[in-house]
Design an enzyme around this catalytic site. Structure first.
Site, short mmCIF file in Angstrom:
data_model
loop_
_atom_site.label_atom_id
_atom_site.label_comp_id
_atom_site.label_asym_id
_atom_site.label_seq_id
_atom_site.Cartn_x
_atom_site.Cartn_y
_atom_site.Cartn_z
N SER A 88 -33.73 -33.65 13.45
CA SER A 88 -34.21 -33.61 12.06
C SER A 88 -33.10 -33.46 11.04
CB SER A 88 -35.22 -32.47 11.89
OG SER A 88 -34.59 -31.22 11.99
N LYS A 159 -32.69 -26.46 8.01
CA LYS A 159 -32.94 -27.47 6.98
C LYS A 159 -31.92 -27.31 5.86
CE LYS A 159 -36.76 -28.78 9.11
NZ LYS A 159 -36.77 -30.05 9.87
#
Length: 283
Positions: A88, A159
């Site tokens: 990701s 993230k």
């Protein structure tokens, strides 16, 4: 032959060597002559010794325990290795990378900034609160994850911070760029071939929370996927574990993870109200 003389030499008559030897032995006995020797006190008895080399093994075991305790202490409060489990965050971080997370980055008055790559606990925002399981298994898993030997728990995420408290984050402008407080940003770290977002959204980040997204936008489940959840997909600042500072493994990937200048021209938040909020799951 003088047989009687030889017998006299062998018997225990006074003056013989046998009698002298007997006196010598008795003179070294602990008790008085003619009395039995006193029993040896218990404190004087020898204790069983460890087998040869036992001391070295004990020292090695103590040293290993001390090193393990030191590693866990450092991992718990200073720098924690973190195993990247998915793609990701490609190409910034790749599956199998072991990164070092600075857990002191936000502990002395500093807050996460736009562009920081952070690890956070998504329980309650990205992930349902985990039920209490086997405490021993959970402890062992956390200990292994703390030294980068196991994948992080399901509620831990990595993230990039795109919006901080008060920011209005929207997608997208005419050129497909995300805007922060009305300023389009060129996200050069986004995975090649991905658009900044295939999901339109418009949100004002609540104070004390963060809007976060993965660099591989087409393969990341991030704030966009939780727009309808409490907090609108944002993450509480106090759930941030730390900031990713370095890629420590594999050797060919050794490098620092710095904050880009992508958001240098973003103005201060004006606290505007979003005109719309929409979004959904994406591939």
């Amino acid at each position: 032959m003088d047989t009687e003389g030889q017998l006299a030499e062998r018997d225990g008559s006074p003056g013989s060597d046998t009698e002298h030897e007997g006196r010598s032995r008795s003179s070294h006995a602990p008790g008085r002559a003619g009395q039995p020797a006193a029993a040896e006190p218990p404190s004087a008895r020898r204790l069983p010794r460890w087998p040869a080399g036992g001391g070295r093994w004990r020292r090695a075991a103590l040293l290993a325990a001390a090193c393990a305790a030191l590693v866990l202490l450092v991992s718990g409060f200073v720098v924690q290795p973190f195993l990247i489990p998915s793609g990701s965050m490609e190409n910034t971080l790749r599956p199998g990378d072991r990164v070092l997370v600075n857990k002191l980055a936000y502990r002395f008055g500093d807050d996460p900034r736009r562009g920081d790559v952070v690890v956070f606990d998504g329980a309650g925002s990205f992930h349902e609160e985990e039920p209490s399981g086997n405490p021993v298994t959970g402890l062992l898993r956390k200990a292994a994850a703390a030294v980068g030997l196991a994948e992080p728990t399901e509620s831990d995420y990595v993230k990039r911070v795109v919006g901080i408290g008060g920011d209005r984050v929207t997608c997208c402008d005419e050129r497909g760029r995300i805007e922060v407080n009305g300023q389009p940003v060129d996200e050069r770290y986004v995975h090649p071939g991905d658009s900044p977002s295939r999901v339109p959204f418009d949100i004002v980040v609540p104070e004390g929370r963060l809007w976060v997204m993965g660099d591989h936008r087409d393969a990341s489940r991030d704030s966009r996927d939780h727009l309808g959840a409490p907090g609108g997909g944002t993450v509480p600042v106090d759930k941030v574990i730390g900031r990713v500072e370095w890629i420590g493994w594999p050797v060919g990937r050794w490098s620092g993870v710095s904050r880009p200048d992508t958001f240098a021209n973003v103005p201060e938040a004006s606290g505007g109200v979003p005109s719309a909020a929409s979004g959904g799951a994406h591939g």
